[in-house]
Design an enzyme around this catalytic site. Sequence first.
Site, mmCIF file in Angstrom:
data_model
loop_
_atom_site.group_PDB
_atom_site.id
_atom_site.type_symbol
_atom_site.label_atom_id
_atom_site.label_comp_id
_atom_site.label_asym_id
_atom_site.label_seq_id
_atom_site.Cartn_x
_atom_site.Cartn_y
_atom_site.Cartn_z
ATOM 1 N N GLU A 23 0.891 -1.174 0.000
ATOM 2 C CA GLU A 23 0.000 0.000 0.000
ATOM 3 C C GLU A 23 0.920 1.211 0.000
ATOM 4 O O GLU A 23 1.618 1.435 0.990
ATOM 5 C CB GLU A 23 -0.862 0.054 1.265
ATOM 6 C CG GLU A 23 -1.641 -1.194 1.596
ATOM 7 C CD GLU A 23 -2.801 -1.430 0.673
ATOM 8 O OE1 GLU A 23 -3.167 -0.512 -0.073
ATOM 9 O OE2 GLU A 23 -3.330 -2.553 0.698
ATOM 10 N N CYS B 280 -3.682 7.593 4.128
ATOM 11 C CA CYS B 280 -3.422 7.117 2.779
ATOM 12 C C CYS B 280 -4.661 7.295 1.904
ATOM 13 O O CYS B 280 -4.564 7.354 0.686
ATOM 14 C CB CYS B 280 -2.983 5.661 2.803
ATOM 15 S SG CYS B 280 -4.049 4.604 3.782
#
Length: 521
Positions: free
Chosen positions: A256, A293
Amino acid sequence: MQALSSHLSGRWQSGSGKPATLFNPTTDAPLATCDTQGLDLGAALDFARTHGGPTLRAMTFAERGDLLAAMSKAIHAQREALIELAVANGGNTRGDAKFDIDGCIGTLMAYAELGKSLGDRRFLNEGSPVDIGRGGRVQGHHLRAPRRGVAVHINAFNFPAWGLGEKAACALLAGVPVLTKPATSTALVAWRIVEVLVEAGVCPPGVLSLLCGGAGDLLDHLGPQDVLAFTGSADTGARLRGHKRVLEVGVPVNVEADSLNSAVLAPEVDDATYDALIRHLHTEITQKAGQKCTATRRIFVPADRVDEVIADLSERLRGAVLGDPARDDVHVGPLATRDQQRAALEGIAALRAVARPVFGDAGTGAPVGVEPGVGCFVAPLLLRADDPARADVVHRLEVFGPVSTIMPYDGTATGAAALVARGEGSLVASIYGDDRKWLEEAVLELAPWHGRLTLTDAKMAEKAMAPGMVLPLLNHGGPGRAGGGSELGGVRGLEPYTQRCAVQGNGPLLSRFFGVTTPEG
Ligand code: NAP
């Protein structure tokens, strides 16, 4: 000052090098140290493989679920103390800290429930049996079996609790022991969580190990059954993927990384839909000081509504008080470290080459309750770029702070998607619209570039969650720049930790073994 040790090979251990220091990003005061130099990380992985792995594999899904529930409860019992640590070490407001810590507690509990529903099995069936001979005598089944190695989890600084919990929940339920490594700068919360679990005696030996500090030579000791899951910068992600040992033994790597998430407003929307857009944008810019994020970095609005969105969003952002996150009247705390502050301010300068500030001072602001010049503050900032097709930097540079850029588009779903795609793959996009045909087109255009889409229309606008909220039962991850990874998503989250194996043979025998009887064409 507190020295944070690592929990490896079933015991607390400290390194013998020069310790790293963890700071309070509001006051710049040192809080703790940690050091991993000289620790035998090969032995730690072996211990997890030989103790934690067999223990977990002997357990059913329901029993592994019980383990996750016990972990969740033990952490919940220390929730208040953990929130205080997150305020001190992460610069979190209480709300930000709850987002992280409750996210950890809730995700562990969601996977505990999933374990209960998977019951007394120890592996997963995948799909229905396939008839590969006449009359079902010869069949093929697909199973997913727990890998025999360790799940090595390398986490980012922004979610020390949730990052630990969400990754651990999936691996442990799959039957794979975990070695978790928080980012050094904000490791205090993760360290305390593991200490809480050790004190509560919840995890059997080798099931959960903690490496608190630099990774050292950890990756050199990975084996072919281990799994590496990483959250952080694209640069580090690329380095880990290209690590010699990882390539040599084919360690699966789930990444990620950076993500330039978008919000898209359709033309002619209901007021309730529009209000949800403004509400969500405010949340995404201010929550965790934009260090998520999944935070919205790019806002695409039909050209004739750009001024209106800027005015309404600015009105809300004016109420967001920057300052000491321990104060109840503060909504936005500092960034987590000096390095993050420096990177964000440099990023803002780069964005200003193509975008101009329309809200905020494009700097460190005037934080309340803090001595001038102290702390890692960046003030909430809204930028405007009128020519998104030429604003390359806005589509590729993730400024990890309370910063977002608003841009016009032509009002068509394809026009919006072409601009969104300039981000080259993101974790999430949020779409606000009321025209069914427009929404359908937008979903098909945007889906290939994202791991998750949120659709908000007038009928559910009041209940719509801001896109930055990651849910345990929905996929988290994204293609391209976002790393190409996939986490969570209910039972899908177990995939990285299990090996798919097709088993072909005597149909009736396999059906009894797998407990599935319906052949598929
Ligand atoms: P980072 O430097 O990539 O660090 C992330 C994790 O990787 C930390 O635990 C770090 O450990 C570890 N690490 C670094 N080098 C390593 C190596 N050679 N071997 C093994 N582990 C290694 O990222 P960051 O400082 O946390 O954040 C930097 C940027 O990444 C942010 O500004 C943001 O743009 C992006 N980011 C993205 C996400 C996301 O989920 N998409 C989340 C956070 C950050 P140490 O802390 O011990 O160095």
